[in-house]
Structure formats: structure tokens, C-alpha cells
Enzyme design. Structure first.
Site, PDB file in Angstrom:
ATOM      1  N   ASN A  43      48.266  57.290  -7.827  1.00  0.00           N
ATOM      2  CA  ASN A  43      48.978  58.495  -7.408  1.00  0.00           C
ATOM      3  C   ASN A  43      50.491  58.409  -7.582  1.00  0.00           C
ATOM      4  O   ASN A  43      51.158  59.422  -7.661  1.00  0.00           O
ATOM      5  CB  ASN A  43      48.631  58.837  -5.958  1.00  0.00           C
ATOM      6  CG  ASN A  43      48.671  57.645  -5.041  1.00  0.00           C
ATOM      7  OD1 ASN A  43      47.987  56.643  -5.274  1.00  0.00           O
ATOM      8  ND2 ASN A  43      49.478  57.726  -4.019  1.00  0.00           N
ATOM      9  N   CYS A  58      59.010  56.516   2.775  1.00  0.00           N
ATOM     10  CA  CYS A  58      59.852  57.238   3.724  1.00  0.00           C
ATOM     11  C   CYS A  58      59.030  57.777   4.877  1.00  0.00           C
ATOM     12  O   CYS A  58      59.506  57.877   6.000  1.00  0.00           O
ATOM     13  CB  CYS A  58      60.593  58.375   3.033  1.00  0.00           C
ATOM     14  SG  CYS A  58      59.654  59.158   1.732  1.00  0.00           S
ATOM     15  N   HIS A 112      42.755  69.954  -2.913  1.00  0.00           N
ATOM     16  CA  HIS A 112      44.140  70.434  -3.002  1.00  0.00           C
ATOM     17  C   HIS A 112      44.961  69.751  -4.089  1.00  0.00           C
ATOM     18  O   HIS A 112      46.104  70.133  -4.345  1.00  0.00           O
ATOM     19  CB  HIS A 112      44.844  70.358  -1.638  1.00  0.00           C
ATOM     20  CG  HIS A 112      45.232  68.986  -1.186  1.00  0.00           C
ATOM     21  ND1 HIS A 112      46.536  68.547  -1.267  1.00  0.00           N
ATOM     22  CD2 HIS A 112      44.534  67.976  -0.632  1.00  0.00           C
ATOM     23  CE1 HIS A 112      46.602  67.315  -0.765  1.00  0.00           C
ATOM     24  NE2 HIS A 112      45.392  66.953  -0.374  1.00  0.00           N
ATOM     25  N   THR A 170      29.469  72.700  11.110  1.00  0.00           N
ATOM     26  CA  THR A 170      29.431  73.911  10.293  1.00  0.00           C
ATOM     27  C   THR A 170      30.406  73.795   9.131  1.00  0.00           C
ATOM     28  O   THR A 170      31.552  73.383   9.308  1.00  0.00           O
ATOM     29  CB  THR A 170      29.759  75.143  11.167  1.00  0.00           C
ATOM     30  OG1 THR A 170      28.835  75.149  12.252  1.00  0.00           O
ATOM     31  CG2 THR A 170      29.647  76.428  10.381  1.00  0.00           C
TER      32      THR A 170
HETATM   33  C1  PLP Z   1      45.999  62.602  -2.121  1.00  0.00           C
HETATM   34  C2  PLP Z   1      45.209  61.373  -2.289  1.00  0.00           C
HETATM   35  C3  PLP Z   1      44.255  60.971  -1.340  1.00  0.00           C
HETATM   36  C4  PLP Z   1      44.061  61.706  -0.041  1.00  0.00           C
HETATM   37  O1  PLP Z   1      43.466  62.953  -0.216  1.00  0.00           O
HETATM   38  P1  PLP Z   1      43.521  64.015   0.995  1.00  0.00           P
HETATM   39  O2  PLP Z   1      42.630  65.107   0.567  1.00  0.00           O
HETATM   40  O3  PLP Z   1      44.943  64.435   1.118  1.00  0.00           O
HETATM   41  O4  PLP Z   1      43.028  63.306   2.206  1.00  0.00           O
HETATM   42  C5  PLP Z   1      43.517  59.838  -1.579  1.00  0.00           C
HETATM   43  N1  PLP Z   1      43.681  59.123  -2.708  1.00  0.00           N
HETATM   44  C6  PLP Z   1      44.587  59.466  -3.646  1.00  0.00           C
HETATM   45  C7  PLP Z   1      44.705  58.656  -4.876  1.00  0.00           C
HETATM   46  C8  PLP Z   1      45.382  60.593  -3.467  1.00  0.00           C
HETATM   47  O5  PLP Z   1      46.276  60.930  -4.390  1.00  0.00           O
END
Ligand code: PLP
Length: 396
Positions: A152, A325, A202, A238
């Protein structure tokens, strides 16, 4: 002032298609999928359609998809379930990498406290795990290999197919946190021998708070939430019907346009790299080739990451740095340290993650505001002064 959203690895905008698909389930179609009357069954069918859509996008079967509240939940669930299965066979060794997301690392830390042994593989300077290292680390005690699909922070894509092959031949479960990869690069869980995979809506234009865990048929997935019969009885409660409907639409849209999106987004990203590399004392983090289309990650010496972000924010640019941060600590991220960066270099990191909605104008605007910001920060930096003095000495 321009507003440029360049933090698509943190979250993405909800697409128009997703918004339109969700709307009825926020308004007139509010039935409970578990209700037997047809009003409820409309919601049930919508959830099952989305399950099929997610399965299709991954090359999986519908009954192998479990909806969750997102990537973190899917990661926690997968690791806990695999550990439980291992424990039953007396196998308490897990293999992972040094630069996983905290949803993985912190779950592994919790498992270590419960007596599991974890090997954290090196990812080297290019941010890519070596397949041979995975193979060498597997022992008779190993119950799980969990390695992220793409990182990420630095965007490096891991050799998932090769790792899958090794795990299959050794009879070890293979999970991948594919949150950054799904919707952005082609995935086929069967072809790639992936046993479990986490994804999050998301990160590809669905809403926040919805994700999924793919778990290959035949693997006994431990119950996560006890209660009703939802998600094959494994995760009661649910369903988040609007979120799930949006997830199905988003993953279908993204997989239908994978190649053209990747082409467009990586061209923008390359334009950014080309421009920003002209800044002196800068370096690209992670492999230049095996990389997510939208990921730009660089370090600028003599610059403090947080100040850089604040100044970009003042220019309307949403960016991210590798510094931790959020945790309130000044330590650079574990990801940048894992690729061997020194603390002072890692402090000057910048991640820009581009998406389908970014334009060339966005990139040009970033390239217009970034160099003067870096110059200003360096002018105020004692570290930069030190770097310059050292260079002067060398050249004298
Ligand atoms: C964003 C992310 C997550 C967490 O996903 P959420 O839906 O925000 O809990 C886990 N692993 C990686 C590599 C991510 O980029």
C-alpha cells in the site's frame, strides 16, 4: 485553487454507477434479506447478485465469497481461521513479510502472543519478496503463508502466482491481502493457487465499510460472529445491503476496464515520476516495473514528510507520506525501513496514488507546486544544510 486528490491508496471516490445502484437500497428497498416475504427477497437477491459479481471478478465460486466490513476484518478473519486450522494439526508456524499492512502485522503479533511462531521475510531494496525465500522458510510446522498482493505504500506487486504454486506443492495454506490489487490488476484465485484473499470496496470506488474474504471451498472457515445464518452462518448480522450492492457493481466495472484504466493511470504516474525525478537528491521507492499502475513513491533528502504534506495540502493536493503520523510517533514507516532506507531518508517520503479520475492537468499541477515546496523545506532544514556541507567537503 485547484483540488487534486492523489491519495487513492487511502480511499477512492464512490463512482456514479455505484451511487446509482446503491440509492434504491438506501430508500425504498429497505427489506431485510433474511425475511421470507418478497420485499425481503429483493434485498436477498441483490446481495447474492453482488456475491456472484465478486466471485466472477476473482475467478472464484459464489459460495467462496464472504462479505465483511472491509479489508481489516477480512485479514483478521483469514489469519485467525488459518491459525486455528493449523493449531488443530499441531502446526504453529506462519510465514509473512516485513512490510504487510498493520491489519496483518498486528494480528500476527497477537497470534505470536498465543504461541505461534512467525517468520517475517525480507523484501529487499526493490520491495519484492523472493519466491525462493518463501520456499526455504516453509517447514513441517508451517500452517500458513500470508503475503500481500501489492504494497500500500510503495506499490510493489509480489510474485503471487509463484508463491501460490509453492504453497500448493507443500500443502500450506496461502492467504493474500489483495486490498490494493483488486480492481486494479488482474487476479484469478484458481489459476494463482490462492486459498484465501482479502479485499476492500473503498479502494476501488465502492463505499467504506464493506469488503470480502474469499475462502477456497474445502477450507473450514472458523465463525467470526456468532448469531444468525448470514454468510453461511460464519459471520452473523444483517447484511450491509447498500454497501454490498455497491461492492458488486464496483468490482464488475473495474474488472471490465482493467487494462484501459491501468494504461491511463500508469501513464499519469510515469509523467509524475519523470517530472519529480528532476528534483535533486531524490529516489524512487520500490521496483519501477512490478508496481501498481497508480503508485508513486519517492523520498526527498533533507525534507520532512509531514511538513511536505501540510504544504501540499495548502496547495490543495491530498497526498500521503510513509511516516507513521497516525500513531503519533515520528518513526518512519516499517515499509520504508523494510526496503533498507535510513531513517533520515525515509522521513522525506511522499506517496501519491493516482486513480481513474485523475487527469494530466492534476499531474502538471503537482509538478508545478512540488519543486518549490521542497526547495523551501530544504532551505529551512538543518539536515539539508548538513548534507550540503558533507558534499562540499567531498568535492573539495
Ligand atoms: C486499506 C488497506 C487495508 C484495510 O482495509 P479497510 O477496508 O480500510 O479495513 C488492508 N490492507 C491493505 C493493503 C490496505 O491498503
Amino acid at each position: 485553487m485547484r483540488f487534486v486528490y492523489a491519495d487513492n491508496a487511502a480511499t477512492t471516490a464512490v463512482s456514479e454507477n455505484v451511487k446509482n445502484a446503491i440509492l434504491p437500497y438506501l430508500t425504498e428497498q429497505y427489506g431485510n434479506p433474511s425475511s421470507l416475504y418478497s420485499f425481503g427477497q429483493t434485498a436477498f437477491r441483490a446481495v447474492e447478485k453482488a456475491r456472484q459479481q465478486v466471485a466472477d471478478a476473482l475467478g472464484a465460486k459464489k459460495e467462496e465469497i464472504y462479505f465483511t466490513s472491509g479489508g481489516s476484518e477480512a485479514d483478521n478473519w483469514a489469519l485467525r481461521a488459518a491459525a486455528k486450522l493449523g493449531e488443530k494439526k499441531g502446526k504453529k508456524h506462519i510465514i509473512s513479510t516485513k512490510f504487510e499492512h498493520h491489519a496483518i502485522l498486528h494480528t500476527l503479533a497477537a497470534l505470536e502472543k498465543e504461541g505461534f511462531k512467525v517468520t517475517y521475510l525480507d523484501v529487499y531494496e526493490n520491495g519484492i519478496v523472493k519466491t525462493q525465500d518463501v520456499e526455504n522458510a516453509i517447514t513441517d510446522e508451517t500452517c500458513l503463508v500470508t503475503i500481500m498482493y501489492a504494497n500500500n505504500e510503495i506499490g510493489t506487486v509480489q510474485p503471487i502466482s509463484e508463491i501460490g504454486k509453492i504453497c500448493q506443492s507443500k500443502g500450506v495454506l496461502f492467504h493474500t491481502d489483495a486490498v490494493q490489487a483488486v480492481g486494479h490488476i488482474a487476479i484469478d484465485v484458481k489459476e494463482q493457487n490462492i486459498d484465501m484473499l482479502s479485499l476492500s470496496g473503498h479502494k476501488f470506488h465502492a463505499t467504506k465499510g464493506v469488503g470480502a474474504l474469499y475462502c477456497r471451498k474445502g477450507i473450514l472457515l472458523e465463525n467470526l460472529i456468532h448469531g444468525g445464518a448470514q454468510e453461511r452462518g460464519r459471520r452473523a448480522g444483517t447484511e450491509n445491503v447498500p454497501g454490498i450492492v455497491g461492492l458488486g457493481v464496483a468490482i464488475t466495472d473495474m474488472t471490465a476496464h482493467l487494462e484501459e484504466n491501468a494504461k491511463k493511470v500508469s501513464a499519469l504516474r510515469d509523467r509524475l515520476f519523470e517530472g519529480a525525478s528532476k528534483i535533486s537528491h531524490s529516489r524512487i521507492n520500490g521496483d519501477r516495473e512490478s508496481r501498481l499502475p497508480g503508485n508513486f513513491s519517492m523520498c526527498f533528502e533533507g525534507v520532512e514528510g509531514e511538513s511536505l504534506l501540510l504544504m501540499l495540502d495548502m496547495k490543495g493536493v491530498c497526498a500521503s507520506s510513509g511516516s507513521a503520523c497516525t500513531s503519533g510517533s515520528l518513526d518512519p514507516s516499517h515499509v520504508l525501513l523494510s526496503i533498507g532506507l535510513k531513517h533520515e531518508v525515509a522521513h522525506g517520503s511522499l506517496r501519491l496514488s493516482l486513480g481513474e479520475y485523475n487527469t494530466e492537468e492534476d499531474v502538471d499541477y503537482i509538478l508545478e507546486v512540488l519543486p518549490p515546496i521542497i526547495e523551501r523545506l530544504r532551505d529551512m532544514s538543518p539536515l539539508w544544510e548538513h548534507i550540503m556541507e558533507e558534499e562540499a567537503k567531498k568535492n573539495a
